[in-house]
Design an enzyme around this catalytic site. Structure first.
Site, PDB file in Angstrom:
ATOM      1  N   TYR A 101       0.863  -1.179   0.000  1.00 44.71           N
ATOM      2  CA  TYR A 101       0.000   0.000   0.000  1.00 44.71           C
ATOM      3  C   TYR A 101       0.903   1.233   0.000  1.00 44.71           C
ATOM      4  O   TYR A 101       0.831   2.108   0.858  1.00 44.71           O
ATOM      5  CB  TYR A 101      -0.962   0.004   1.187  1.00 44.71           C
ATOM      6  N   LEU A 102       1.771   1.246  -0.994  1.00 44.89           N
ATOM      7  CA  LEU A 102       2.909   2.167  -1.016  1.00 44.89           C
ATOM      8  C   LEU A 102       2.473   3.617  -1.186  1.00 44.89           C
ATOM      9  O   LEU A 102       1.502   3.922  -1.868  1.00 44.89           O
ATOM     10  CB  LEU A 102       3.859   1.776  -2.158  1.00 44.89           C
ATOM     11  N   GLY A 142       6.385   7.997   1.057  1.00 48.83           N
ATOM     12  CA  GLY A 142       7.419   7.639   2.039  1.00 48.83           C
ATOM     13  C   GLY A 142       8.195   6.427   1.558  1.00 48.83           C
ATOM     14  O   GLY A 142       9.436   6.428   1.508  1.00 48.83           O
ATOM     15  N   HIS A 143       7.458   5.388   1.154  1.00 46.30           N
ATOM     16  CA  HIS A 143       8.118   4.213   0.569  1.00 46.30           C
ATOM     17  C   HIS A 143       8.866   4.621  -0.698  1.00 46.30           C
ATOM     18  O   HIS A 143       9.968   4.141  -0.967  1.00 46.30           O
ATOM     19  CB  HIS A 143       7.079   3.146   0.180  1.00 46.30           C
ATOM     20  N   GLN A 164       4.474 -10.238  12.735  1.00 48.21           N
ATOM     21  CA  GLN A 164       4.732  -9.007  13.479  1.00 48.21           C
ATOM     22  C   GLN A 164       3.452  -8.334  13.970  1.00 48.21           C
ATOM     23  O   GLN A 164       3.494  -7.260  14.545  1.00 48.21           O
ATOM     24  CB  GLN A 164       5.577  -8.029  12.651  1.00 48.21           C
ATOM     25  N   LYS A 220      10.782   7.020  10.117  1.00 49.08           N
ATOM     26  CA  LYS A 220       9.471   7.125  10.769  1.00 49.08           C
ATOM     27  C   LYS A 220       9.336   6.016  11.815  1.00 49.08           C
ATOM     28  O   LYS A 220       8.824   6.227  12.900  1.00 49.08           O
ATOM     29  CB  LYS A 220       8.340   7.022   9.755  1.00 49.08           C
ATOM     30  N   ASP A 221       9.834   4.833  11.463  1.00 46.69           N
ATOM     31  CA  ASP A 221       9.844   3.714  12.417  1.00 46.69           C
ATOM     32  C   ASP A 221      11.230   3.691  13.075  1.00 46.69           C
ATOM     33  O   ASP A 221      12.044   2.810  12.807  1.00 46.69           O
ATOM     34  CB  ASP A 221       9.570   2.409  11.671  1.00 46.69           C
ATOM     35  N   GLN A 268      12.391   0.645  15.024  1.00 44.83           N
ATOM     36  CA  GLN A 268      12.648  -0.466  14.098  1.00 44.83           C
ATOM     37  C   GLN A 268      14.022  -0.306  13.443  1.00 44.83           C
ATOM     38  O   GLN A 268      14.800  -1.257  13.350  1.00 44.83           O
ATOM     39  CB  GLN A 268      11.556  -0.497  13.026  1.00 44.83           C
TER      40      GLN A 268
HETATM   41  P1  AMP Z   1       5.755  -0.300   6.126  1.00 34.24           P
HETATM   42  O1  AMP Z   1       5.229  -0.664   4.797  1.00 34.24           O
HETATM   43  O2  AMP Z   1       4.876   0.635   6.896  1.00 34.24           O
HETATM   44  O3  AMP Z   1       6.211  -1.490   6.913  1.00 34.24           O
HETATM   45  O4  AMP Z   1       7.073   0.554   5.868  1.00 34.24           O
HETATM   46  C1  AMP Z   1       8.107   0.069   5.062  1.00 34.24           C
HETATM   47  C2  AMP Z   1       9.284   0.995   5.165  1.00 34.24           C
HETATM   48  O5  AMP Z   1       8.907   2.307   4.741  1.00 34.24           O
HETATM   49  C3  AMP Z   1       9.807   1.138   6.608  1.00 34.24           C
HETATM   50  O6  AMP Z   1      11.218   1.184   6.587  1.00 34.24           O
HETATM   51  C4  AMP Z   1       9.216   2.454   7.040  1.00 34.24           C
HETATM   52  O7  AMP Z   1       9.970   3.101   8.044  1.00 34.24           O
HETATM   53  C5  AMP Z   1       9.247   3.240   5.742  1.00 34.24           C
HETATM   54  N1  AMP Z   1       8.282   4.340   5.800  1.00 34.24           N
HETATM   55  C6  AMP Z   1       6.959   4.237   6.058  1.00 34.24           C
HETATM   56  N2  AMP Z   1       6.396   5.472   6.083  1.00 34.24           N
HETATM   57  C7  AMP Z   1       7.395   6.363   5.847  1.00 34.24           C
HETATM   58  C8  AMP Z   1       7.469   7.780   5.757  1.00 34.24           C
HETATM   59  N3  AMP Z   1       6.393   8.558   5.925  1.00 34.24           N
HETATM   60  N4  AMP Z   1       8.674   8.353   5.494  1.00 34.24           N
HETATM   61  C9  AMP Z   1       9.775   7.566   5.327  1.00 34.24           C
HETATM   62  N5  AMP Z   1       9.775   6.227   5.405  1.00 34.24           N
HETATM   63  C10 AMP Z   1       8.606   5.623   5.663  1.00 34.24           C
END
Ligand code: AMP
Length: 282
Positions: free
Chosen positions: A32-33, A36-37, A61, A149-150, A153
């Protein structure tokens, strides 16, 4: 751009890439990119010959009462974004492909995994480390990209990689925000319009905290109190935690230093748990 569903196929592709001497970047995601991704993917494409984006909603997780089933998914839209940014492969396995063994092995980064988000999500980081280790062994990337953001993690993965000598470089990427200031997240789609207004209090309070620190406020307790009051003055919010911590140990800091601290928060807005932060490093 190709979507690969099986471990054996991605291994074959990676073997050929390695033979050809290509460098490989991996961007692990749950799909669901959003932009940020996209920022992680752009960095990987810029700095590696080949980029793999994994899209996998990792069941291990999620806690028993979390949003595994309803987590948003849209592989067609994800494919378009990855293709437009120059990614080479989406690795999109089924859970049965990733977890087809006894699956007894988890990784605990002790001292870091139990804190902060680990209090409300006690099994979360063991699942994250498990799936990220599996992805590293399957894709064998030279570089992997994680968003700040994480932040917890990122620190946990970086520590795991150092402790266990994984031959991969962990690259942090800054938070990408919506125009309003809200940190982009796949989970923002759960928010109603009213909740979205309240969700703004997270980025707003971080901005204010940063200004107060720059103006000389060094007392964490006082700062956290003001942040709590600000967020709580918005409807639908319930604070999980607000913490000011050392960026390496994630231990609380009483007196805010000039550098190497992070202000981290997790807040429920309605039923949606959101996280945000800012990091000051030297
Ligand atoms: P997720 O799909 O939420 O597990 O995120 C996958 C990767 O994208 C992780 O490394 C997150 O930290 C990064 N990520 C998610 N949202 C953002 C954002 N707003 N800005 C930068 N990186 C992000």
């Amino acid at each position: 751009m190709k979507i690969v569903k099986t471990i054996s196929e991605i291994r074959d592709i990676v073997k050929d890439w390695r033979k050809a001497g290509y460098s490989i970047g991996l961007v692990p995601t749950m799909g669901y990119l959003h932009a940020g991704h996209g920022s992680l993917i752009e960095q990987s494409v810029k700095n590696n010959d080949k980029t793999v984006v994994s899209v996998f909603v990792n069941p291990t997780q999620f806690g028993p009462n979390e949003d595994l089933e309803k987590y948003p998914r849209d592989i067609d839209r994800d494919s378009q974004l990855v293709e437009s940014l120059g990614g080479d492969i989406i690795f999109n396995p089924e859970a049965s492909e990733m977890y087809n063994t006894k699956n007894y092995t988890y990784i605990t980064v002790q001292g870091l995994s139990e804190k902060l988000c680990g209090i409300t999500r006690p099994t979360h980081f063991a699942g994250v480390c498990q799936v990220v280790s599996k992805l590293f062994h399957i894709v064998m990337p030279d570089n992997a990209y994680f968003g700040l953001k994480d932040f917890q993690q990122y620190v946990i993965i970086k520590t795991m990689v150092e402790d266990l000598n994984f031959p991969v470089k962990i690259n942090p990427v800054n938070i990408v925000r919506e125009e309003s200031g809200i940190a982009m997240s796949s989970r923002n789609v759960y928010l109603t319009d009213d909740e979205k207004k309240s969700a703004l209090s997270l980025s707003d309070t971080l901005k204010k905290a940063s200004q107060l620190i720059n103006n000389g406020e060094k007392n964490s307790k006082e700062l956290i109190k003001q942040m709590q009051e600000f967020i709580s003055s918005h409807p639908y919010t319930k604070i999980d935690y607000i913490k000011i911590v050392d960026i390496n140990t994630l231990e609380d800091i009483a007196e805010i230093p000039d550098n190497n601290y992070a202000v981290l928060l997790a807040v429920y807005v309605g039923k949606t748990r959101l996280i945000d932060n800012f990091v000051q490093h030297s």
